[in-house]
Design an enzyme around this catalytic site. Structure first.
Site, PDB file in Angstrom:
ATOM      1  N   PRO A  32      -0.947 -22.749  24.122  1.00 11.98           N
ATOM      2  CA  PRO A  32      -0.801 -21.716  24.667  1.00 11.98           C
ATOM      3  C   PRO A  32      -0.909 -20.977  24.452  1.00 11.98           C
ATOM      4  O   PRO A  32      -0.517 -19.882  23.863  1.00 11.98           O
ATOM      5  CB  PRO A  32       0.589 -21.800  25.706  1.00 11.98           C
ATOM      6  CG  PRO A  32       0.794 -22.548  24.347  1.00 11.98           C
ATOM      7  CD  PRO A  32      -0.056 -23.227  23.660  1.00 11.98           C
ATOM      8  N   LEU A  33      -1.413 -19.674  25.586  1.00 10.27           N
ATOM      9  CA  LEU A  33      -1.935 -17.792  24.739  1.00 10.27           C
ATOM     10  C   LEU A  33      -0.894 -16.830  25.973  1.00 10.27           C
ATOM     11  O   LEU A  33      -1.710 -17.125  27.451  1.00 10.27           O
ATOM     12  CB  LEU A  33      -3.316 -17.628  24.313  1.00 10.27           C
ATOM     13  CG  LEU A  33      -4.094 -18.637  23.937  1.00 10.27           C
ATOM     14  CD1 LEU A  33      -5.707 -18.478  23.965  1.00 10.27           C
ATOM     15  CD2 LEU A  33      -3.202 -18.269  22.261  1.00 10.27           C
ATOM     16  N   SER A  34      -0.456 -16.208  25.192  1.00 11.95           N
ATOM     17  CA  SER A  34       0.204 -14.974  26.528  1.00 11.95           C
ATOM     18  C   SER A  34      -0.690 -14.395  26.861  1.00 11.95           C
ATOM     19  O   SER A  34      -1.757 -13.270  26.690  1.00 11.95           O
ATOM     20  CB  SER A  34       0.907 -14.685  25.767  1.00 11.95           C
ATOM     21  OG  SER A  34       1.826 -13.770  26.663  1.00 11.95           O
ATOM     22  N   CYS A 116       6.056 -18.467  17.975  1.00 13.49           N
ATOM     23  CA  CYS A 116       5.348 -16.781  18.777  1.00 13.49           C
ATOM     24  C   CYS A 116       6.212 -15.951  17.562  1.00 13.49           C
ATOM     25  O   CYS A 116       7.589 -15.780  17.858  1.00 13.49           O
ATOM     26  CB  CYS A 116       6.205 -16.161  19.951  1.00 13.49           C
ATOM     27  SG  CYS A 116       5.556 -15.018  20.525  1.00 13.49           S
ATOM     28  N   ASN A 216      -2.922 -26.247  13.997  1.00 14.67           N
ATOM     29  CA  ASN A 216      -3.349 -25.422  14.556  1.00 14.67           C
ATOM     30  C   ASN A 216      -3.463 -23.947  13.501  1.00 14.67           C
ATOM     31  O   ASN A 216      -3.190 -24.560  12.495  1.00 14.67           O
ATOM     32  CB  ASN A 216      -2.275 -25.054  15.585  1.00 14.67           C
ATOM     33  CG  ASN A 216      -2.568 -23.562  16.296  1.00 14.67           C
ATOM     34  OD1 ASN A 216      -1.289 -22.944  16.695  1.00 14.67           O
ATOM     35  ND2 ASN A 216      -3.518 -23.861  17.076  1.00 14.67           N
ATOM     36  N   SER A 240      -6.364 -22.462  19.256  1.00 13.30           N
ATOM     37  CA  SER A 240      -6.027 -20.340  20.111  1.00 13.30           C
ATOM     38  C   SER A 240      -7.493 -20.068  20.550  1.00 13.30           C
ATOM     39  O   SER A 240      -8.484 -19.308  21.520  1.00 13.30           O
ATOM     40  CB  SER A 240      -5.416 -20.154  18.924  1.00 13.30           C
ATOM     41  OG  SER A 240      -4.310 -21.450  19.447  1.00 13.30           O
ATOM     42  N   ARG A 241      -7.195 -18.619  19.531  1.00 17.79           N
ATOM     43  CA  ARG A 241      -7.804 -17.500  19.849  1.00 17.79           C
ATOM     44  C   ARG A 241      -9.161 -17.718  19.598  1.00 17.79           C
ATOM     45  O   ARG A 241     -10.612 -17.023  19.573  1.00 17.79           O
ATOM     46  CB  ARG A 241      -8.138 -16.741  18.392  1.00 17.79           C
ATOM     47  CG  ARG A 241      -6.363 -16.285  18.096  1.00 17.79           C
ATOM     48  CD  ARG A 241      -6.146 -15.314  16.612  1.00 17.79           C
ATOM     49  NE  ARG A 241      -6.058 -15.963  15.536  1.00 17.79           N
ATOM     50  CZ  ARG A 241      -6.075 -15.536  14.476  1.00 17.79           C
ATOM     51  NH1 ARG A 241      -7.102 -14.588  14.205  1.00 17.79           N
ATOM     52  NH2 ARG A 241      -6.109 -16.868  13.638  1.00 17.79           N
TER      53      ARG A 241
END
Length: 352
Positions: A32-34, A116, A216, A240-241
């Site tokens: 999940p990435l805001s 986060c 992660n 993620s990134r």
């Protein structure tokens, strides 16, 4: 050097990922990435990784409590399973209420964000601040588990800072409270996204838990994913990134883990074609707001080829979808022409 799966790793990954009662046929998950993992982005990732678990952007349970309509970031496509909705807050009752709504929306699992590092989240008791409030974190998991009939999972970090690396005890408490999987980002809150992810802590978590542990942090390539899985003994990896401007990554890793074959990476032209699809889909889904949101995505795609820097600057200020599409099409045309010239040059040299 060519990479290969060790026999032990191959055996370990040969079965589906079991998250409580829910089975996932891929050991590679999209984080999940805001501001990133909306339905449009998830569809692009799923284009190359149809069996991987996707996550929504994190949803504020308190905000959800005071509104009647669900926020757009909670919207899921009935056909996009497996899908998890991620929630954040520090109030167990609000999170339990939000989890019920998430299940009604179609979530296969509920993920609680306890990692986060952003100030606006931690100052209100959410995200990684829960690492300093393990009793509250435990109460949250217990309440959400009681409220829903789908598996509840947790995503967190190894600690608040180097003096407060408490992940072993924290992870054990999450498991005892009823969490069916934990994803560990191998950095402290203080690190943010700086320095190296400390995978050795993920390995230690895996040693003390019986539920699946997902690694992660610093998963930017197939090679990194394999190295991480070998070093940590984790049950899977979460990207993620590495997927920013590169929605191919989850699928590339998934394909390698399942077949031992490394896919040919997309060409700059293929990446730009994907960027164009992304831009058009965001505009269709969100209108002009989608175009504004697309600017950051477009700059992430525009890397690694001649003229990329200029293109990034132009795409970062687009006002309309047609403007962005025109810039991308021009870049594709230039790259196509450049490849043709290279082929002609090589052919000419061959005749000399």
């Amino acid at each position: 050097m060519p990479i290969a799966l060790s026999p032990s790793l191959k055996a370990r990954l040969s079965t589906p990922l079991q998250i409580g009662s829910f089975e996932v046929k891929s050991r590679v998950l999209q984080s999940p990435l805001s501001g990133v993992t909306d339905m449009v982005f998830r569809r692009l990732v799923r284009r190359y990784a149809p069996e991987s678990m996707m996550y929504t952007e994190m949803v504020n349970a308190t905000g959800l409590h005071y509104v009647k309509a669900l926020p757009k970031i909670m919207e899921v496509d009935p056909n996009e399973r497996p899908i998890s909705i991620q929630l954040f807050d520090c109030r167990p009752d609000f999170l339990a209420e939000a989890a019920v709504k998430a299940v009604e929306e179609g979530a296969d699992t509920i993920d609680i964000n306890m990692g986060c590092p952003v100030n606006k989240i931690t100052k209100n008791g959410g995200g990684s601040s829960l690492l300093r409030q393990p009793e509250v974190a435990e109460a949250i998991v217990r309440e959400v588990v009681k409220a829903v009939n789908v598996p509840v999972t947790v995503k967190t970090r190894i600690g608040w800072n180097d003096r407060e690396i408490i992940i072993l005890n924290f992870a054990q408490r999450m498991q005892d409270a009823g969490a069916k999987m934990i994803t560990v980002h191998g950095r402290t809150r203080a690190q943010g996204y700086n320095g190296k992810a400390r995978w050795e802590w993920i390995a230690r978590v895996k040693e003390v838990l019986s539920i699946p542990v997902i690694a992660n942090g610093d998963i930017f390539s197939v090679e990194a994913a394999v190295k991480c899985l070998e070093e940590t003994g984790a049950d899977g990896v979460m990207c993620s990134r590495g997927t920013l401007g590169y929605p191919f990554l989850v699928g590339e890793i998934d394909h390698f883990l399942k077949t031992g074959e490394k896919l040919t990476p997309p060409t700059p032209i293929q990446r730009l074609e994907c960027a164009r699809d992304h831009l058009q889909a965001l505009w269709e889904y969100k209108g002009d707001r989608g175009v504004r949101q697309a600017r950051k995505h477009m700059t992430w795609y525009a890397k690694g080829f001649v003229g990329a820097a200029d293109l990034r600057g132009q795409l970062s200020v687009i006002e309309t979808v047609s403007q962005g599409v025109e810039l991308i099409d021009q870049a594709i045309e230039k790259l196509t022409h450049g490849y043709e010239l290279e082929e002609e040059t090589e052919a000419s040299l061959a005749l000399v």
